[in-house]
Design a protein around this motif. Structure first.
Motif, PDB file in Angstrom:
ATOM      1  N   GLY A 202       0.803  -1.218   0.000  1.00 27.59           N
ATOM      2  CA  GLY A 202       0.000   0.000   0.000  1.00 27.59           C
ATOM      3  C   GLY A 202       0.827   1.254   0.000  1.00 27.59           C
ATOM      4  O   GLY A 202       0.328   2.341  -0.231  1.00 27.59           O
ATOM      5  N   SER A 203       2.107   1.156   0.261  1.00 26.08           N
ATOM      6  CA  SER A 203       2.968   2.329   0.346  1.00 26.08           C
ATOM      7  C   SER A 203       3.661   2.588  -0.984  1.00 26.08           C
ATOM      8  O   SER A 203       3.936   1.674  -1.738  1.00 26.08           O
ATOM      9  CB  SER A 203       4.019   2.120   1.444  1.00 26.08           C
ATOM     10  N   SER A 204       3.938   3.815  -1.253  1.00 23.36           N
ATOM     11  CA  SER A 204       4.634   4.169  -2.490  1.00 23.36           C
ATOM     12  C   SER A 204       6.134   4.281  -2.304  1.00 23.36           C
ATOM     13  O   SER A 204       6.863   4.585  -3.240  1.00 23.36           O
ATOM     14  CB  SER A 204       4.111   5.514  -3.029  1.00 23.36           C
ATOM     15  N   ALA A 205       6.620   4.021  -1.086  1.00 25.70           N
ATOM     16  CA  ALA A 205       8.055   4.114  -0.827  1.00 25.70           C
ATOM     17  C   ALA A 205       8.759   2.907  -1.422  1.00 25.70           C
ATOM     18  O   ALA A 205       8.178   1.833  -1.577  1.00 25.70           O
ATOM     19  CB  ALA A 205       8.304   4.183   0.681  1.00 25.70           C
ATOM     20  N   PRO A 206      10.047   3.039  -1.750  1.00 29.18           N
ATOM     21  CA  PRO A 206      10.786   1.902  -2.316  1.00 29.18           C
ATOM     22  C   PRO A 206      11.001   0.825  -1.300  1.00 29.18           C
ATOM     23  O   PRO A 206      11.063   1.096  -0.094  1.00 29.18           O
ATOM     24  CB  PRO A 206      12.123   2.545  -2.735  1.00 29.18           C
ATOM     25  N   PRO A 207      11.097  -0.445  -1.724  1.00 25.25           N
ATOM     26  CA  PRO A 207      11.295  -1.545  -0.789  1.00 25.25           C
ATOM     27  C   PRO A 207      12.680  -1.493  -0.183  1.00 25.25           C
ATOM     28  O   PRO A 207      13.608  -0.955  -0.776  1.00 25.25           O
ATOM     29  CB  PRO A 207      11.126  -2.796  -1.664  1.00 25.25           C
ATOM     30  N   PRO A 208      12.855  -2.049   1.027  1.00 28.45           N
ATOM     31  CA  PRO A 208      14.163  -2.045   1.665  1.00 28.45           C
ATOM     32  C   PRO A 208      15.139  -2.940   0.917  1.00 28.45           C
ATOM     33  O   PRO A 208      14.764  -3.938   0.320  1.00 28.45           O
ATOM     34  CB  PRO A 208      13.871  -2.598   3.067  1.00 28.45           C
ATOM     35  N   GLU A 209      16.425  -2.579   0.974  1.00 34.37           N
ATOM     36  CA  GLU A 209      17.453  -3.372   0.304  1.00 34.37           C
ATOM     37  C   GLU A 209      17.902  -4.496   1.234  1.00 34.37           C
ATOM     38  O   GLU A 209      18.974  -4.444   1.830  1.00 34.37           O
ATOM     39  CB  GLU A 209      18.640  -2.471  -0.057  1.00 34.37           C
ATOM     40  N   THR A 210      17.025  -5.487   1.385  1.00 32.67           N
ATOM     41  CA  THR A 210      17.335  -6.564   2.329  1.00 32.67           C
ATOM     42  C   THR A 210      17.298  -7.922   1.688  1.00 32.67           C
ATOM     43  O   THR A 210      17.335  -8.933   2.368  1.00 32.67           O
ATOM     44  CB  THR A 210      16.322  -6.544   3.490  1.00 32.67           C
ATOM     45  N   ALA A 211      17.189  -7.976   0.338  1.00 32.00           N
ATOM     46  CA  ALA A 211      17.070  -9.279  -0.326  1.00 32.00           C
ATOM     47  C   ALA A 211      18.356 -10.084  -0.154  1.00 32.00           C
ATOM     48  O   ALA A 211      19.458  -9.572  -0.267  1.00 32.00           O
ATOM     49  CB  ALA A 211      16.782  -9.087  -1.819  1.00 32.00           C
ATOM     50  N   VAL A 212      18.209 -11.366   0.129  1.00 39.92           N
ATOM     51  CA  VAL A 212      19.352 -12.265   0.272  1.00 39.92           C
ATOM     52  C   VAL A 212      19.469 -13.085  -1.001  1.00 39.92           C
ATOM     53  O   VAL A 212      18.534 -13.783  -1.390  1.00 39.92           O
ATOM     54  CB  VAL A 212      19.163 -13.202   1.483  1.00 39.92           C
ATOM     55  N   ALA A 226      11.559  -9.656  -6.497  1.00 42.54           N
ATOM     56  CA  ALA A 226      10.173  -9.749  -6.959  1.00 42.54           C
ATOM     57  C   ALA A 226       9.216  -9.885  -5.796  1.00 42.54           C
ATOM     58  O   ALA A 226       8.070  -9.470  -5.879  1.00 42.54           O
ATOM     59  CB  ALA A 226      10.015 -10.946  -7.903  1.00 42.54           C
ATOM     60  N   GLN A 227       9.698 -10.463  -4.686  1.00 37.25           N
ATOM     61  CA  GLN A 227       8.833 -10.618  -3.530  1.00 37.25           C
ATOM     62  C   GLN A 227       8.422  -9.264  -2.974  1.00 37.25           C
ATOM     63  O   GLN A 227       7.394  -9.149  -2.305  1.00 37.25           O
ATOM     64  CB  GLN A 227       9.552 -11.422  -2.447  1.00 37.25           C
ATOM     65  N   ALA A 228       9.220  -8.248  -3.201  1.00 39.39           N
ATOM     66  CA  ALA A 228       8.929  -6.923  -2.678  1.00 39.39           C
ATOM     67  C   ALA A 228       8.344  -6.003  -3.743  1.00 39.39           C
ATOM     68  O   ALA A 228       8.293  -4.797  -3.567  1.00 39.39           O
ATOM     69  CB  ALA A 228      10.205  -6.300  -2.105  1.00 39.39           C
ATOM     70  N   GLU A 229       7.902  -6.596  -4.876  1.00 40.19           N
ATOM     71  CA  GLU A 229       7.374  -5.785  -5.955  1.00 40.19           C
ATOM     72  C   GLU A 229       6.205  -4.951  -5.448  1.00 40.19           C
ATOM     73  O   GLU A 229       6.069  -3.782  -5.768  1.00 40.19           O
ATOM     74  CB  GLU A 229       6.924  -6.679  -7.114  1.00 40.19           C
ATOM     75  N   SER A 230       5.314  -5.567  -4.691  1.00 40.86           N
ATOM     76  CA  SER A 230       4.235  -4.832  -4.082  1.00 40.86           C
ATOM     77  C   SER A 230       4.804  -4.170  -2.828  1.00 40.86           C
ATOM     78  O   SER A 230       5.007  -4.811  -1.820  1.00 40.86           O
ATOM     79  CB  SER A 230       3.094  -5.784  -3.720  1.00 40.86           C
ATOM     80  N   THR A 231       5.115  -2.865  -2.909  1.00 40.85           N
ATOM     81  CA  THR A 231       5.861  -2.183  -1.862  1.00 40.85           C
ATOM     82  C   THR A 231       5.102  -2.223  -0.549  1.00 40.85           C
ATOM     83  O   THR A 231       3.947  -1.812  -0.459  1.00 40.85           O
ATOM     84  CB  THR A 231       6.114  -0.721  -2.282  1.00 40.85           C
ATOM     85  N   LEU A 232       5.775  -2.668   0.489  1.00 45.99           N
ATOM     86  CA  LEU A 232       5.159  -2.831   1.796  1.00 45.99           C
ATOM     87  C   LEU A 232       5.638  -1.745   2.746  1.00 45.99           C
ATOM     88  O   LEU A 232       6.814  -1.372   2.735  1.00 45.99           O
ATOM     89  CB  LEU A 232       5.518  -4.207   2.362  1.00 45.99           C
TER      90      LEU A 232
END
Length: 378
Positions: A202-212, A226-232
């Motif tokens: 629901g947020s328009s902010a970019p996803p955190p850079e935490t992908a492993v 891709a898991q963070a495509e829908s920004t949380l």
């Protein structure tokens, strides 16, 4: 006259006769039926779509109508509605219940082995219950994974490419952690998890850079992204729980706030176990009073290393219903979250956060007119 009128049936299941009454209406001229997936609805529910269609499908000469429904999508659709609504399907539910095609009694097993039609009036595969022998494990690749998804009813447009990538990443993680292979139940749960995460954005902010990143030739570099495509708004970064017999449960939670671009950590104690402590710590971080309406944990298969699926339903805490709320009866809107993990405490935290993100997204984007604004003087 009546020849130009389309008669419709709208039945409820208070006496367990919704399907029977709907079919009687069809027999006597109704050409429109109001139904729901899994029979969900007010009180005891509405007429079940899958029951009506499969009656017509199984007895085509008994009803003066035809259908164009793809019945092979019933099972996967049923699971999707169950997961996203938070309303569990009873095990012995006709057509889509998990026991609908199981045979435990000796005489039943003997009859089915000799002739399936002895006790199965419809074939499992006709409603999307698979009987294939494609076993998935840690060595399975993208092609096998995609084929299995298609067998389960998730082919074509059912999943976007980003959702497929996210589901494959979760599958590889699960396959690495399980001694036994990944089951159909696991696959349904993984898809539900990915869909729930997508809906929570629901947020328009970019996803955190935490992908492993995984070191696997089968896993593309952007799968976790891709898991963070829908920004949380909030994502779980860290969870530590301290509990035991005679010990006050304590949970330390760190969430990433995508709007503020920071990690926030808080600690909570609880009298009723580690789940309550975890949820309380999350509430302290987001600063919102939340009422937990429903909490459900289920195993997706057998074994101690099985995947746990957690579904929660929440609403805002003690407050007056908003004037512009369009929920039934003016009640406060309710939000469902779902997550999977071999650790049910982690799954519970992620499900709770998913519901929170949906609630926040609703608050940010709900610009619907109030009932007062819709009033028209005549």
């Amino acid at each position: 006259g009546a020849d130009s009128v389309v008669f419709s049936t709208h039945c409820h299941n208070d006496l367990g006769l919704a399907t029977a009454n709907t079919l009687a209406g069809i027999t006597n001229g109704a050409r429109q039926v109001e139904v729901t997936i899994n029979g969900i609805g007010e009180r005891a529910g509405n007429t079940s779509l899958e029951e009506v269609v499969m009656n017509i499908h199984t007895h085509p000469h008994s009803y003066p109508v035809e259908h164009t429904i793809n019945t092979r999508l019933f099972f996967s659709t049923s699971r999707m509605v169950e997961d996203l609504s938070g309303m569990a399907v009873q095990a012995n539910k006709a057509i889509v219940g998990r026991n609908a095609f199981l045979h435990e009694s000796g005489i039943h097993q003997d009859g089915v082995l000799k002739n399936k039609q002895t006790y199965e009036i419809i074939r499992p595969e006709d409603v999307g219950v698979t009987t294939g022998n494609l076993a998935l494990g840690k060595h399975s690749g993208r092609h096998a994974f995609k084929t299995k998804l298609e067998d389960l009813g998730y082919g074509g447009p059912a999943l976007s490419d980003a959702q497929f990538q996210a589901a494959f990443a979760k599958f590889k993680d699960l396959a690495d952690s399980k001694k036994a292979g990944v089951t159909d139940g696991d696959m349904h749960a993984l898809v539900a998890d990915v869909r729930s995460t997508t809906l929570a954005g629901g947020s328009s902010a970019p996803p955190p850079e935490t992908a492993v990143k995984r070191t696997s030739t089968d896993l593309p570099e952007d799968a976790h992204e891709a898991q963070a495509e829908s920004t949380l708004r909030f994502t779980l970064k860290h969870l530590q729980v301290f509990t035991g017999l005679g010990i006050t449960p304590t949970a330390t939670v760190t969430l990433h706030d995508a709007v503020k671009g920071i990690d926030i950590t808080d600690v909570a104690l609880a009298n009723n176990g580690p789940i309550e402590a975890t949820f309380s710590a999350i509430q302290r971080i987001i600063g919102v009073d939340i009422q937990l309406l429903n909490f459900n944990v289920a195993a997706t298969s057998e074994g101690q290393d099985t995947l746990g699926k957690v579904a929660v339903r929440i609403a805002r805490g003690a407050q007056e219903p908003e004037e512009n709320s369009l929920a039934p009866g003016g009640s406060v809107p309710k939000f469902t979250g779902l997550a999977t993990n071999v650790d049910i405490i982690t799954a519970s935290a992620n499900a709770y956060i998913s519901a929170v993100n949906r609630m926040i997204g609703h608050d940010e984007s709900d610009n619907r007119a109030s009932h007062k604004d819709r009033k028209v003087d005549i």
